[in-house]
Enzyme design. Structure first.
Site, PDB file in Angstrom:
ATOM      1  CD1 TRP A  62      -1.489   4.648   6.395  1.00  0.00           C
ATOM      2  CD2 TRP A  62      -2.509   6.557   5.866  1.00  0.00           C
ATOM      3  NE1 TRP A  62      -1.569   5.413   7.533  1.00  0.00           N
ATOM      4  CE2 TRP A  62      -2.196   6.591   7.233  1.00  0.00           C
ATOM      5  CE3 TRP A  62      -3.161   7.658   5.296  1.00  0.00           C
ATOM      6  CZ2 TRP A  62      -2.506   7.686   8.050  1.00  0.00           C
ATOM      7  CZ3 TRP A  62      -3.481   8.750   6.117  1.00  0.00           C
ATOM      8  CH2 TRP A  62      -3.139   8.741   7.467  1.00  0.00           C
ATOM      9  CE1 TYR A  81       0.382   1.899   4.241  1.00  0.00           C
ATOM     10  CE2 TYR A  81       0.546  -0.463   4.657  1.00  0.00           C
ATOM     11  CZ  TYR A  81       0.724   0.855   5.080  1.00  0.00           C
ATOM     12  OH  TYR A  81       1.261   1.112   6.315  1.00  0.00           O
ATOM     13  CB  CYS A  82       1.463   4.143  -1.830  1.00  0.00           C
ATOM     14  SG  CYS A  82       0.211   4.324  -3.122  1.00  0.00           S
ATOM     15  CG  PHE A  83      -1.416   9.209   1.040  1.00  0.00           C
ATOM     16  CD1 PHE A  83      -1.511   9.206   2.423  1.00  0.00           C
ATOM     17  CD2 PHE A  83      -2.167  10.141   0.327  1.00  0.00           C
ATOM     18  CE1 PHE A  83      -2.336  10.105   3.083  1.00  0.00           C
ATOM     19  CE2 PHE A  83      -2.992  11.043   0.986  1.00  0.00           C
ATOM     20  CZ  PHE A  83      -3.068  11.028   2.366  1.00  0.00           C
TER      21      PHE A  83
END
Length: 368
Positions: free
Chosen positions: A124, A95-97
Site C-alpha cells: 500500500w 497487498y498489505c502495508f
C-alpha cells in the site's frame, strides 16, 4: 518457496486490476487503494494483540502469537474468503502495508489451497507514493481550467460532459455547501486523494485538466496542496444562468437526488425522515448568516414544501429554494468575486461555456 510479485504502478489502478487488501479493517477504513476489497489476514483485535506482543516481547514472539490467533477454523475461513474472491476475479492481486509478511503469508496459504496470485512490491505504501506523485505531476505540468458560477448553474454536470473533467465534489462525496452533505459518510483524506488520482488516470495523458472552482476544503477533506496551488493560478470561466433555471437545477440536486438516494437505501418511511432531517439541519446551520427572522421564514416555507411534497407536489420546494439562492448563495458568491477581483477567460450560459471548455481543451494539449 518463490512467491510472485508485481511492481507498484499506477497502471494497476488505470487498468482496473482487482485488489485484495489483507490489512486489518481499521487500516482499510483509514485509506485503501481504489477498487480494493478488504479480506484481512487479521481482524482489528488480533492485529492489536500482535502489535502489543511485538513491542513488549519482540518480532519472533509476535509472529508466533499471530499464528496462534489465526489458526483452525479462523484460518480456514480467511483462506476460503480469498479463494472465493479469486475464483470470481482470477487476476486479483494481494497487498498489505509494505508488501511484507502479511501479504506473503496470505500468498503462501493461497498456494497451499492451489491458487497462486502475486502481491504488490512495497504494498500500500508504495502504491500511495505512486498515486500522490501522479496527482502532483499533473497539477504541476498539465494545463488547468476552472469552472465557476453561481449555485445551481450545473457546473458538476458540465464537468461530467467533458472528457477531461475531474469531479472533486464527487471524489469528496460532498457538494461543497451547507446543503452538500451526502447521505453516506465522507471518504477519509487518503481515500479522497486516491479517488482524485484514479479519476486523473482515466484522462488522456495529453489532455489538460478541468475542474470546478472550489475552496480548499470540500466537506471534511482538503484538496492536495500541489493541485490547490495550481488551481489558484489557473484561468477561470464563469457559467451564468437565470434564477428560475437554477432553482429547477438545485431542486434536482437538493431534493430529487437526495430523495432518490435515501429512499433507495432506507425505504420510503425512514428515507423520508432522514431526508427531512438533513435538509432542516442544513438550513439551521445558516442561522448566523441568515439571521433569525429570515431563517424562521425559510423554515416555515420548508415545512409547507414537505407537506406539499408528501401530497405529490415536490415543486413546492421552489418556495424556499428560490429565496435561499437569491438571498444567501448569490450575494455570498458576488461578495467573493468582489473580494478577490477575479478575471474570467469566458462568461456565458451552460451550453456556451461547455463549447468554450472543449475548444480550450483542444488548444491546450500538452506533452509529458
Amino acid at each position: 518457496m518463490s512467491l510472485p510479485t508485481v511492481a507498484a504502478s499506477c497502471d494497476l489502478i488505470r487498468d482496473g486490476r482487482p485488489l485484495i487488501d489483507v490489512r486489518a479493517p481499521v487500516e482499510f477504513a483509514a485509506g485503501a487503494l481504489p477498487g480494493a476489497v478488504n479480506l484481512p489476514l487479521m481482524d482489528d483485535e488480533e492485529r492489536h494483540r500482535v502489535g502489543v506482543q511485538y513491542k513488549q516481547v519482540g518480532p519472533e514472539s509476535a509472529v508466533h502469537l499471530g499464528h496462534q490467533l489465526v489458526s483452525g477454523g479462523i484460518k480456514r475461513a480467511r483462506i476460503r474468503a480469498w479463494v472465493e474472491h479469486v475464483e470470481r476475479h482470477p487476476d486479483a492481486i494481494l497487498y498489505c502495508f509494505r508488501g511484507g509478511m502479511r501479504s506473503q503469508l496470505s500468498q503462501q496459504w493461497l498456494q497451499e489451497a492451489g491458487i497462486e496470485r502475486p502481491r504488490i512490491e512495497g504494498g500500500w505504501k508504495a502504491m500511495r507514493q505512486q498515486l500522490c506523485q501522479h496527482i502532483d505531476e499533473r497539477a504541476e505540468q498539465a494545463p488547468m481550467l476552472l469552472i465557476g458560477g453561481l449555485t445551481g448553474c450545473a457546473k458538476t454536470e458540465l464537468i461530467h460532459a467533458l472528457d477531461n473533467g475531474i469531479d472533486l465534489e464527487g471524489c469528496a462525496r460532498h457538494k461543497g455547501s451547507a446543503f452538500g452533505r451526502h447521505p453516506f459518510p465522507a471518504p477519509s483524506q487518503i481515500d479522497f486523494e486516491h479517488r482524485i488520482a484514479a479519476e486523473m488516470l482515466t484522462l488522456e495523458d495529453e489532455a489538460p485538466t478541468i475542474m470546478e472552482d472550489e475552496s480548499r476544503f470540500i466537506g471534511s477533506v482538503n484538496i492536495p496542496l500541489a493541485t490547490w496551488r495550481a488551481m489558484e493560478q489557473a484561468p477561470l470561466i464563469r457559467v451564468e444562468m437565470p434564477l428560475d433555471w437554477r432553482v429547477v437545477q438545485i431542486q434536482k440536486d437538493y431534493i430529487e437526488g437526495l430523495w432518490s438516494t435515501y429512499s433507495r437505501h432506507y425505504g420510503d418511511f425512514l428515507g423520508w425522515t432522514l431526508m427531512q432531517r438533513q435538509l432542516r439541519q442544513a438550513l439551521l446551520r445558516l442561522r448566523k448568516r441568515l439571521g433569525s427572522a429570515r431563517l424562521a421564514r425559510l423554515v416555515r416555507m420548508q415545512d409547507i414544501a414537505f407537506q406539499e411534497h408528501k401530497r405529490g407536489n415536490p415543486i413546492a420546494h421552489e418556495g424556499w429554494l428560490a429565496p435561499l439562492l437569491s438571498e444567501y448563495y448569490d450575494p455570498m458568491y458576488r461578495y467573493q468575486l468582489e473580494k478577490h477581483e477575479r478575471t474570467f477567460l469566458h462568461v456565458g450560459d451552460w451550453d456556451n461555456s461547455l463549447a468554450f471548455a472543449r475548444e480550450w481543451s483542444a488548444n491546450h494539449r500538452w506533452q509529458r
